[in-house]
Design an enzyme around this catalytic site. Structure first.
Site, PDB file in Angstrom:
ATOM      1  N   LYS A 157      26.142  77.980 117.930  1.00 53.03           N
ATOM      2  CA  LYS A 157      26.627  78.484 116.645  1.00 53.03           C
ATOM      3  C   LYS A 157      26.121  77.612 115.488  1.00 53.03           C
ATOM      4  O   LYS A 157      25.740  78.126 114.459  1.00 53.03           O
ATOM      5  CB  LYS A 157      28.169  78.490 116.619  1.00 53.03           C
ATOM      6  CG  LYS A 157      28.817  79.108 117.859  1.00 53.03           C
ATOM      7  CD  LYS A 157      29.068  80.582 117.737  1.00 53.03           C
ATOM      8  CE  LYS A 157      29.324  81.295 119.055  1.00 53.03           C
ATOM      9  NZ  LYS A 157      30.525  80.908 119.777  1.00 53.03           N
ATOM     10  N   ASP A 175      38.342  72.952 120.921  1.00 53.21           N
ATOM     11  CA  ASP A 175      37.124  73.755 120.993  1.00 53.21           C
ATOM     12  C   ASP A 175      36.597  73.872 119.562  1.00 53.21           C
ATOM     13  O   ASP A 175      37.224  74.512 118.720  1.00 53.21           O
ATOM     14  CB  ASP A 175      37.484  75.136 121.577  1.00 53.21           C
ATOM     15  CG  ASP A 175      36.300  76.107 121.589  1.00 53.21           C
ATOM     16  OD1 ASP A 175      35.215  75.763 121.078  1.00 53.21           O
ATOM     17  OD2 ASP A 175      36.483  77.228 122.117  1.00 53.21           O
ATOM     18  N   TRP A 192      39.139  83.371 122.311  1.00 50.71           N
ATOM     19  CA  TRP A 192      38.610  82.193 123.016  1.00 50.71           C
ATOM     20  C   TRP A 192      39.740  81.315 123.505  1.00 50.71           C
ATOM     21  O   TRP A 192      39.692  80.770 124.609  1.00 50.71           O
ATOM     22  CB  TRP A 192      37.652  81.417 122.118  1.00 50.71           C
ATOM     23  CG  TRP A 192      36.425  82.203 121.776  1.00 50.71           C
ATOM     24  CD1 TRP A 192      36.027  82.589 120.529  1.00 50.71           C
ATOM     25  CD2 TRP A 192      35.436  82.732 122.687  1.00 50.71           C
ATOM     26  NE1 TRP A 192      34.867  83.318 120.615  1.00 50.71           N
ATOM     27  CE2 TRP A 192      34.480  83.422 121.909  1.00 50.71           C
ATOM     28  CE3 TRP A 192      35.276  82.698 124.070  1.00 50.71           C
ATOM     29  CZ2 TRP A 192      33.375  84.069 122.475  1.00 50.71           C
ATOM     30  CZ3 TRP A 192      34.184  83.342 124.644  1.00 50.71           C
ATOM     31  CH2 TRP A 192      33.253  84.004 123.853  1.00 50.71           C
TER      32      TRP A 192
HETATM   33  C1  LIG Z   1      31.240  81.345 121.116  1.00 51.21           C
HETATM   34  C2  LIG Z   1      32.496  80.640 121.406  1.00 51.21           C
HETATM   35  C3  LIG Z   1      32.878  80.296 122.718  1.00 51.21           C
HETATM   36  C4  LIG Z   1      32.062  80.690 123.924  1.00 51.21           C
HETATM   37  O1  LIG Z   1      30.957  79.898 124.034  1.00 51.21           O
HETATM   38  P1  LIG Z   1      29.944  80.023 125.269  1.00 51.21           P
HETATM   39  O2  LIG Z   1      29.034  78.866 124.993  1.00 51.21           O
HETATM   40  O3  LIG Z   1      29.285  81.358 125.163  1.00 51.21           O
HETATM   41  O4  LIG Z   1      30.712  79.875 126.519  1.00 51.21           O
HETATM   42  C5  LIG Z   1      34.046  79.598 122.896  1.00 51.21           C
HETATM   43  N1  LIG Z   1      34.816  79.248 121.860  1.00 51.21           N
HETATM   44  C6  LIG Z   1      34.497  79.560 120.591  1.00 51.21           C
HETATM   45  C7  LIG Z   1      35.399  79.159 119.476  1.00 51.21           C
HETATM   46  C8  LIG Z   1      33.324  80.271 120.321  1.00 51.21           C
HETATM   47  O5  LIG Z   1      33.002  80.593 119.069  1.00 51.21           O
END
Ligand SMILES: *Cc1c(COP(=O)(O)O)cnc(C)c1O
Length: 358
Positions: free
Chosen positions: A190, A166, A99
């Site tokens: 998540k 993030d 990511w």
């Molecule tokens: C799942 C995830 C993403 C991607 O998220 P989307 O909402 O599908 O774009 C980005 N960063 C992390 C750390 C993730 O776990």
């Protein structure tokens, strides 16, 4: 059979949150109308988004001067919105996994990207340390929890430049010092809500420092000025987020979630370290409480498919590891009860009894 839901995302939500969402889908507040068929500008929905924002701020103890936004596009759209809104010349990124790499790729479209440190040399099984943050960069970007590889930063680092994080897969799992960040964002699927919702916590006076024109939809200022109602926001996931935040608050807030996360992760890591059939993939001090990655020990490599089937037959869901790590990954987000972790541990012990070499 009872299912134990270890899915990495979209992932488990508290059952009562799902049930109450279902009720609102059928009939919102006894209005005779579904949540899905009312205006996002109606009084009923305004109350929902207001409560969701206010719970977000209360539970995370967000200081004055920050806005909470509910947008679409996922964390992946933020990979581009962050540099669009913050990067003038140069940004620093910590490369801790897939990511983080995707975030860097988007930032390169807008300016120079410095890879401050990377753990790619060991398939991201540790967190790089001992790097110096360049003071001439516009911001530092980190990924606090690396969902795929199972590493996690749990300290709010001191950064001399604006810090952007993030937090897709660990938001609301521990108290955070929001004042250390210029921006925190993530996909909500998540640990907060169903897919379709992106949350952004943004320090208002960190904005307005880039020289480029920004399309309205990609400009954080647009969404701040319209309180996430510039266009139609993801109504249904916002409703579920509101219910889930009520659930988090009723269960001790982020301190309560952290306690649960510690108990669950310690239980599983203890078994991984004790059981001769399994091995953890991540350096111990960097282990995530959210995504717990492990593989079959060298001596039992041929049993991987067999354990997966064994676990599946006993109700475990979503424990297959990501293809870039292999083995197994148990995602233990807020809603997962400790009983599910115990069931997985029991399963590992039963499998050991049958298969351990003397
Ligand atoms: C799942 C995830 C993403 C991607 O998220 P989307 O909402 O599908 O774009 C980005 N960063 C992390 C750390 C993730 O776990």
């Amino acid at each position: 059979m009872k299912k134990h839901n270890f899915n990495a995302g979209p992932s488990m939500l508290p059952r009562e949150v799902i049930e109450k969402t279902s009720q609102a889908v059928l009939d919102l507040n006894e209005s005779g109308l579904s949540l899905m068929e009312i205006s996002h500008r109606s009084k009923d929905f305004q109350a929902v988004i207001d409560e969701a924002v206010s719970l977000f701020k209360e539970i995370l103890n967000i200081p004055a001067g920050y806005s909470v936004l509910f947008l679409g596009g996922g964390a992946s759209l933020e990979f581009c919105m962050i540099p669009y809104n913050f990067l003038n010349k140069k940004a620093a990124y910590l490369n801790t996994g897939a990511w983080a790499k995707k975030a860097m790729k988007e930032a390169k479209i807008f300016g120079e990207v410095v890879e401050l440190a990377s753990s790619a040399d060991a398939n991201y099984t540790y967190l790089p340390k001992g790097y110096t943050i360049p003071t001439d960069a516009d911001y530092l970007h980190i990924t606090t929890n690396n969902t795929i590889y199972g590493t996690e930063v749990r300290t709010d680092i001191d950064s001399p430049i604006p810090l952007v994080a993030d937090m897709s897969s660990d938001i609301f799992s521990r108290p955070i010092d929001v004042s250390k960040y210029a921006c925190i964002y993530g996909g909500a699927q998540k640990n907060v809500a169903p897919a379709g919702l992106t949350f952004v916590i943004i320090k208002e006076d960190a904005l307005g420092k880039v020289n480029r024109a920004i399309p309205s939809m990609l400009d954080y200022k647009t969404h701040i000025s319209k309180s996430s109602m510039f266009n139609t926001p993801p109504v249904l996931p916002i409703y579920t987020a509101m219910l889930n935040l009520r659930w988090i608050k009723a269960n001790g807030g982020v301190a309560g979630m952290e306690k649960r996360a510690i108990a669950k992760s310690e239980l599983l890591y203890r078994e991984i370290d004790r059981n001769p059939l399994f091995t953890g993939t991540v350096k111990k001090e960097d282990r995530s409480r959210m995504n717990i990655c492990f593989v079959m020990d060298e001596a039992y490599k041929d049993l991987e498919a067999s354990f997966l089937q064994f676990a599946t037959e006993r109700g475990m869901v979503g424990v297959k590891g990501h293809r870039s790590v292999g083995g197994f990954r148990a995602s233990c987000y807020n809603a997962l009860p400790i009983e599910s972790v115990q069931a997985l541990v029991d399963c590992m012990q039963e499998f050991e009894k049958i298969n351990a070499k003397k």
